[in-house]
Structure formats: structure tokens, C-alpha cells
Design a protein around this motif. Structure first.
Motif, PDB file in Angstrom:
ATOM      1  N   THR A 126       0.859  -1.184   0.000  1.00 38.12           N
ATOM      2  CA  THR A 126       0.000   0.000   0.000  1.00 38.12           C
ATOM      3  C   THR A 126       0.893   1.232   0.000  1.00 38.12           C
ATOM      4  O   THR A 126       1.764   1.373   0.865  1.00 38.12           O
ATOM      5  N   GLU A 127       0.676   2.082  -0.975  1.00 38.15           N
ATOM      6  CA  GLU A 127       1.491   3.289  -1.103  1.00 38.15           C
ATOM      7  C   GLU A 127       0.863   4.433  -0.324  1.00 38.15           C
ATOM      8  O   GLU A 127      -0.286   4.363   0.080  1.00 38.15           O
ATOM      9  N   GLY A 128       1.619   5.510  -0.151  1.00 36.67           N
ATOM     10  CA  GLY A 128       1.157   6.643   0.631  1.00 36.67           C
ATOM     11  C   GLY A 128      -0.095   7.299   0.089  1.00 36.67           C
ATOM     12  O   GLY A 128      -0.932   7.787   0.831  1.00 36.67           O
ATOM     13  N   ALA A 129      -0.278   7.355  -1.207  1.00 34.86           N
ATOM     14  CA  ALA A 129      -1.433   8.022  -1.812  1.00 34.86           C
ATOM     15  C   ALA A 129      -2.679   7.137  -1.805  1.00 34.86           C
ATOM     16  O   ALA A 129      -3.694   7.499  -2.381  1.00 34.86           O
TER      17      ALA A 129
END
Length: 166
Positions: A126-129
Motif C-alpha cells: 500500500t502506497e502513501g497516496a
């Protein structure tokens, strides 16, 4: 190096390849790290649109990384690329794919499509955005494990081959 690149590097280091193929717009940081930490190492880089045609003139590789490529290819071309890598060019490889939001196109990559191409989910990041990137891996050695029941002793009854017809 971010978590995605560390995951790809983990796969590369586990395979300990002598030759590395990268299908990506630019050399991923994991492949660049692999090149710089070994003597005489050079990764082969193929741009995604030309990769399928260029693979016809290339031989075998010990490991391959498909990074930021499936998002730019059609579903049919991406499937053909993965199948060609699996069948002709390497026994182990990793594919990263940025998951699209629901409803962004009918023909999109799903877990089922990757499983149908014999890939297994290695890690979901899961990425920050809020976006999610999945890393799928293929390893011929662990793909089809040997089953005890799948042997002539358990199903064919070879002692009766010449006695009865069935």
C-alpha cells in the motif's frame, strides 16, 4: 529505495542470477543495485511496447523483472509477454502491477488473471497516496509441488496391466 524496490531486490537476491532481464520503461532501482554490487553484471533492459518482439531474438535469463510495464500494455499483450517469459526465457521472475481503482476499464488485471498465468501473489504494498501495488512471482521449482497420491503405485495398479482390460 522504497518498499516495492526492496521487494523486487529480495526476489533477485534470492534467485542469485547470473543474467537479469528487465521489462520496464527504465532500469528499476533494484536492478541497478544488483548491477553495482557484482562484478561484470549487466541487466538487459527492454521497453514494454517492444518487449514482446525483442524477446524473439533473445535467449534464456536466470531471472526477470517486469516493472511498470503491464499498465502500458493491453491485456492480451501483457498476457503474451508473461507467457513467453514463463515458457521460453526464464524459470523465475517477478511482476509488479499497480492496481487500478474499481471501474477503471473492463479489461483489467485481476488476481485471477495472474493466477491463470501461473503466478502467485508475493506481496501487496500500500502506497502513501492510497494506491496499491501487487508483486506476483513465478518459480518453476515451487509451482507444481509433487503429490504423493500422483504416482503409479496409488492409481494405475501396474501389477494388473496384463491381466485385465479396463
Amino acid at each position: 529505495m522504497d518498499l516495492l524496490q526492496e521487494t523486487l531486490l529480495e526476489g533477485i537476491e534470492a534467485a542469485a542470477p547470473d543474467s537479469l532481464l528487465c521489462v520496464a520503461p527504465a532500469l528499476p532501482a533494484a536492478a541497478a543495485h544488483w548491477e553495482t554490487h557484482g562484478e561484470g553484471r549487466a541487466a538487459t533492459l527492454l521497453a514494454p511496447p517492444e518487449a514482446l518482439a525483442a524477446l524473439a531474438s533473445l535467449g534464456r535469463f536466470d531471472y526477470a523483472v517486469v516493472f511498470d510495464a503491464l499498465e502500458t500494455l493491453s491485456l492480451a499483450d501483457g498476457s503474451a509477454l508473461i507467457a513467453r517469459l514463463r515458457d521460453l526465457h526464464c524459470h523465475r521472475f517477478a511482476v509488479s502491477h499497480r492496481d487500478l481503482a474499481e471501474g477503471e476499464g473492463q479489461d483489467r488485471w485481476t488476481d485471477g488473471r495472474f493466477v491463470a498465468l501461473t503466478l502467485a501473489l508475493h506481496r501487496r504494498i500500500t502506497e502513501g497516496a492510497g494506491g496499491t501495488t501487487s508483486v506476483y512471482a513465478y518459480d518453476i521449482d515451487s509451482y507444481n509441488r509433487r503429490r504423493e497420491w500422483n504416482s503409479p503405485e496409488d492409481w494405475a495398479n501396474p501389477a494388473n496391466f496384463h491381466r485385465w482390460r479396463w
